[in-house]
Design a protein around this motif. Structure first.
Motif, mmCIF file in Angstrom:
data_model
loop_
_atom_site.group_PDB
_atom_site.id
_atom_site.type_symbol
_atom_site.label_atom_id
_atom_site.label_comp_id
_atom_site.label_asym_id
_atom_site.label_seq_id
_atom_site.Cartn_x
_atom_site.Cartn_y
_atom_site.Cartn_z
ATOM 1 N N TYR A 314 33.108 81.382 47.676
ATOM 2 C CA TYR A 314 33.820 80.110 47.755
ATOM 3 C C TYR A 314 33.811 79.540 49.174
ATOM 4 N N PRO A 315 33.901 78.227 49.292
ATOM 5 C CA PRO A 315 34.024 77.613 50.631
ATOM 6 C C PRO A 315 35.275 78.141 51.342
ATOM 7 N N GLU A 316 35.227 78.187 52.645
ATOM 8 C CA GLU A 316 36.344 78.745 53.412
ATOM 9 C C GLU A 316 37.641 77.973 53.200
ATOM 10 N N ASP A 317 37.557 76.684 52.948
ATOM 11 C CA ASP A 317 38.758 75.869 52.781
ATOM 12 C C ASP A 317 39.111 75.662 51.305
ATOM 13 N N GLU A 319 40.724 75.910 47.611
ATOM 14 C CA GLU A 319 42.049 76.181 47.064
ATOM 15 C C GLU A 319 42.028 77.496 46.296
ATOM 16 N N TRP A 320 43.217 78.053 46.046
ATOM 17 C CA TRP A 320 43.311 79.357 45.383
ATOM 18 C C TRP A 320 42.707 79.345 43.982
ATOM 19 N N ASP A 321 42.715 78.174 43.330
ATOM 20 C CA ASP A 321 42.196 78.090 41.969
ATOM 21 C C ASP A 321 40.833 77.405 41.915
ATOM 22 N N TYR A 322 40.091 77.498 43.008
ATOM 23 C CA TYR A 322 38.795 76.818 43.066
ATOM 24 C C TYR A 322 37.821 77.332 42.006
ATOM 25 N N THR A 323 38.044 78.551 41.537
ATOM 26 C CA THR A 323 37.137 79.092 40.510
ATOM 27 C C THR A 323 37.026 78.163 39.304
ATOM 28 N N TYR A 324 38.138 77.546 38.914
ATOM 29 C CA TYR A 324 38.113 76.647 37.760
ATOM 30 C C TYR A 324 37.400 75.346 38.096
ATOM 31 N N THR A 325 37.604 74.856 39.306
ATOM 32 C CA THR A 325 36.907 73.656 39.760
ATOM 33 C C THR A 325 35.406 73.904 39.830
ATOM 34 N N ALA A 326 35.041 75.082 40.330
ATOM 35 C CA ALA A 326 33.622 75.420 40.460
ATOM 36 C C ALA A 326 32.934 75.433 39.103
ATOM 37 N N PHE A 327 33.588 76.004 38.102
ATOM 38 C CA PHE A 327 32.975 76.021 36.769
ATOM 39 C C PHE A 327 32.856 74.601 36.226
#
Length: 482
Positions: A314-317, A319-327
């Motif tokens: 994940y990018p250093e900045d 969010e904690w829930d970026y996994t869902y955004t990434a998908f």
């Protein structure tokens, strides 16, 4: 034939309503309708008469329950609220034949047994544990069936004696199929049962997949559904697909199409239960530590290895829930997430599918962990009120006559998922294959800080399990002693 029965059930419900009106002082319109019914009867064809006979059988399914004097139970006009944190309390508009039949059934039981019932938010998700404790310790004129979520607050309230022992109420028979739920297992201690759930298990963690990215990698998305249907959807098959889809598309030595993006607090338990493992076990002697079992450690090690090989960075900045955004952005092909997430991806550009979490090598069927909401009656209520509340909840959760074998639960899911296979095939398995998360019954255990956030290749699951063994055992002993 089942569709015919459903239609006939609706027709007869209307005829019953007319009959009830006619027993009092019928309106001109009602009298006219009844007259038309009798006039038409003589003109019925043999086929229609046969259908009418089936309809009469459907009407018989409205069985009136009576007291020792042979009279229908009379609840004295009780106003009952199934208290939760999300319901409006308003009757929803019927959009299907089932909705109409369901409302007619609810109207019938309320009129027959002289009570009213509705589901209504009386609190928030964060406040419901405290509000339940306040109600259960002070009581009042209200008639609440509380909805609680699993966790330490529920366990604390249970151990503090704030929930009525439902096994003492003869209007409930926990040997009936509808009570064969994870909740009954979780909320039964010895011969006592403190919580109930007369509705289906809510499907939790499975594998979402991006159909476009699969096709670009030469994989037919439907082939995953075929693997699932053939009982061949395994850890090994999943890893084969991960190997095939993960790519360095520009040959710069950096992976730019990732196989996976996961929230590890979902991935780890999904993997453990998919291999027949568990964190806390339960038997006739109470709870016990299962973290160091072969099945559990194998699953945690496998999940760690998969993360090491296939998880996107994940990018250093982020969010904690970026996994869902990434998908949702198409940055990874697979993610392990719960079924409700489908409703949050309505704007996702790519189509997605959903299958059960793959089977581990120690299993021959699919499972998903369960953290279903629990329905309880405060222990401060007297026996008469508790009996009436349980009696009503039992009726409220019974199948609608004519729809006992229907799959009406699917309708809401169809609105969230992009294909019918996700619902008809995957969720149809998952709603019947939930397994309990017994760790939620143990005060003191925090799966995130205790385990999920600290295991790694340098701090292996076995090492971590050993380091918390005595602490967990103290929590378990305290629970078992109460």
């Amino acid at each position: 034939m089942s569709q015919l029965k459903r239609i006939l059930a609706i027709i007869m419900a209307g005829i019953m309503l007319i009959g009830i009106t006619a027993c009092g002082e019928p309106s001109d319109e009602a009298s006219s309708t009844v007259g038309e019914t009798y006039e038409t009867k003589d003109a019925l064809t043999e086929n229609t008469k046969e259908e009418a006979a089936v309809t009469e059988e459907e009407v018989d399914q409205y069985i009136i329950l009576t007291d020792e004097d042979g009279n229908p139970y009379d609840l004295g006009g009780m106003e009952i609220i199934i208290a939760d944190w999300w319901s409006s309390g308003e009757e929803e508009e019927a959009v299907s034949a089932y909705d109409e039949a369901h409302q007619e059934y609810l109207d019938w039981i309320q009129k027959t047994y002289h009570f009213t019932i509705k589901q209504q938010a009386i609190t928030s998700w964060g406040d419901v544990p405290e509000d339940f404790v306040n109600c259960a310790t002070t009581g009042g004129e209200e008639n609440y069936i509380f909805t609680l979520y699993q966790g330490s607050a529920l366990t604390s309230a249970l151990m503090s004696g704030l929930m009525y022992d439902l096994s003492t109420l003869d209007c409930l028979d926990f040997s009936e199929d509808k009570w064969e739920t994870v909740v009954t297992n979780l909320m039964t201690i010895g011969d006592a049962t403190y919580g109930m759930r007369g509705i289906l298990h809510e499907a939790t963690a499975g594998i979402y997949f991006n159909k476009r990215l699969l096709e670009e990698s030469g994989i037919d998305p439907d082939s995953i559904y075929e693997l699932q249907a053939n009982n061949e959807w395994t850890w090994d098959k999943f890893e084969e697909l991960c190997q095939q889809v993960q790519k360095d598309t520009d040959n710069d030595g950096v992976i730019d199409q990732n196989a996976m993006t996961n929230f590890t607090s979902t991935l780890y338990p999904a993997a453990v239960f998919s291999n027949g493992g568990e964190f806390i076990g339960k038997d006739e002697n109470g709870y016990y530590n299962a973290l160091e079992s072969d099945a559990t450690l194998e699953a945690l090690n496998w999940a760690l290895d998969m993360i090491d090989k296939y998880e996107m960075i994940y990018p250093e900045d982020a969010e904690w829930d970026y996994t869902y955004t990434a998908f949702a952005n198409g940055e990874a092909v697979f993610t392990c997430a719960e079924s409700y997430k489908a409703g949050e991806w309505s704007d996702m550009e790519d189509d997605f599918g959903f299958v059960c979490f793959p089977m581990g090598p120690l299993m021959d069927h699919y499972v998903n962990y369960a953290h279903d909401n629990v329905y309880v009656i405060p222990s401060c209520y007297d026996e008469d009120k508790a009996w009436k509340l349980a009696f009503v909840y039992n009726l409220y959760t019974d199948p609608v006559p004519g729809y006992e074998d229907s799959e009406t639960w699917k309708s809401g899911y169809y609105q969230s998922f992009r294909d019918t296979e996700s619902v008809d095939e995957t969720l149809a398995i998952m709603v019947n294959s939930g397994v309990p998360m017994n760790e939620k019954a143990i005060n003191g255990i925090d799966m995130g800080s205790d385990l999920f956030w600290s295991i790694s290749k340098d701090n292996t699951p076995a090492q971590k399990a050993e380091s918390i063994r005595n602490t967990w055992q103290s929590y378990i002993d305290q629970t078992n002693s109460q």
